[in-house]
Design an enzyme around this catalytic site. Structure first.
Site, short mmCIF file in Angstrom:
data_model
loop_
_atom_site.label_atom_id
_atom_site.label_comp_id
_atom_site.label_asym_id
_atom_site.label_seq_id
_atom_site.Cartn_x
_atom_site.Cartn_y
_atom_site.Cartn_z
N ASP A 14 120.89 34.01 -5.17
CA ASP A 14 120.31 35.29 -6.00
C ASP A 14 121.48 36.09 -6.28
OD1 ASP A 14 121.16 36.41 -3.59
OD2 ASP A 14 119.41 36.18 -2.67
N ALA A 15 121.30 37.35 -6.52
CA ALA A 15 122.58 38.24 -7.24
C ALA A 15 123.51 38.56 -6.20
CB ALA A 15 122.22 39.24 -7.79
#
Lengths: 135, 135, 135, 135
Positions: A14-15
């Site tokens: 994910d980020a």
């Protein structure tokens, strides 16, 4: 115990740069699908051929250490309990000696047409008992 | 309570035609991301701007009724507990009056550089307390 | 033109921190699904109710500028051509004035049971002609 | 030619029961990631260690025959052209003798910090030239 090994893929983080937590569960299902690959017709034969599914009804998860892109890990799948119509499974994510996550899951044999529970087919039962903890 | 509504998308179901169970958790995170959209800079500002994340450390889920492609549902997000460095959140998936799934989650405020827990920023605390159960 | 707006979600980026390129196409399909939401029964009614699908048979894409977590964008969907059994659609991803990606897609009306092409239903044709470029 | 084999997983199909078309591209990237696994440090070492990425800038795809849950397929990756800063790759999805999809992709070596194109590292060039069509 059934072992499933691979590495974290480019798009699974994910980020924050960590394996996105629902992807641990996607990977559990991959391991389960491979585990049931030993059935005649495999997991797809169960679903598409026999109209039976194994939907998850309960889930309990601890996330202990993160995984990053490229990290190699092993999923250790164990059959904890074989019921008349349900299974309890556990999954441990190991990165070397490090336990990264632990998942306990209950699935119920389900007639996908009627969406009702169904008796466990014999071949599913035998495969599960063969891998059951303590056997 | 924070409400997040949408329908099951074409690709979110599995070969059994039901919302794939890890996608319930993807949708929980969507709801949480939208909930934190009320922060200045939003959730992305927290992650990319301040280097803080809210990784999930524990998860408990019951799946009660399936969802299919096109089914409209509402996620009811509640803040159960606000700790010094952690949050307990719950999510209920409602299809009309039908409870479809219930998720309880613990997240920990984490310095993404050091990968260590960190004190909860004031704006995060205030937003969460504002939506806390029983307040 | 049909407009679909949202922001890049936490899990849609890859380990390089950019919107993972297949996710542009997932988002195109989201926009298309919403576009067909104007049909009675919506897109799910077409698939599950009438047994018709619109699988993609050809795709051409240019990626011009990346999108990151939290970036707000608009997808501009246009119907380029309405055939007897097929549609040509285009999608432009705009972040403000910046064109980020451009997608051209051909889909074919398909009987999902027979997996053969089928005539376009009147309501699909009318909705598409209503949004056709130059009309 | 580099070969990547697996089967369609339970969650990779859509509500029409067919491999969701963006998942063909996810699988292309899996094949590419495995292909670059031959680099010291692998693909993750390139991204996270050297700060270089290979984002896709152009894509052309034909979908010829669908894939369903459980279908075994092979992806045939070929390096069509090695430029100073870019690569042209092709991917053919084969289910036995049946060509199911064909993808042509251009990727550009990119400094992920500056988000600018960069010269191709020697080890990337050598690996690609080693697998180039006609060599």
């Amino acid at each position: 115990m059934y072992r499933y090994e691979r590495s974290v893929r480019f798009q699974e983080v994910d980020a924050a740069g960590l394996l996105f937590f629902p992807n641990f569960l996607v990977i559990c299902h991959e391991a389960m699908e491979d585990f049931f690959g030993a059935l005649v017709g495999g997991y797809a034969g169960l679903i598409r051929g026999r109209g039976l599914g194994l939907p998850c009804v309960a889930l309990e998860t601890q996330f202990i250490a993160p995984l990053r892109h490229g990290d190699a890990f092993e999923v250790q799948l164990e059959v904890e309990h074989v019921g008349k119509r349900s299974l309890q499974l556990s999954y441990r994510f190991m990165r070397g000696e490090q336990l990264c996550a632990e998942v306990r899951e209950t699935v119920v044999v389900t007639d996908l047409e009627a969406l009702k529970s169904a008796d466990m087919p014999n071949d599913v039962r035998e495969l599960c008992q063969h891998h059951q903890v303590g056997t």
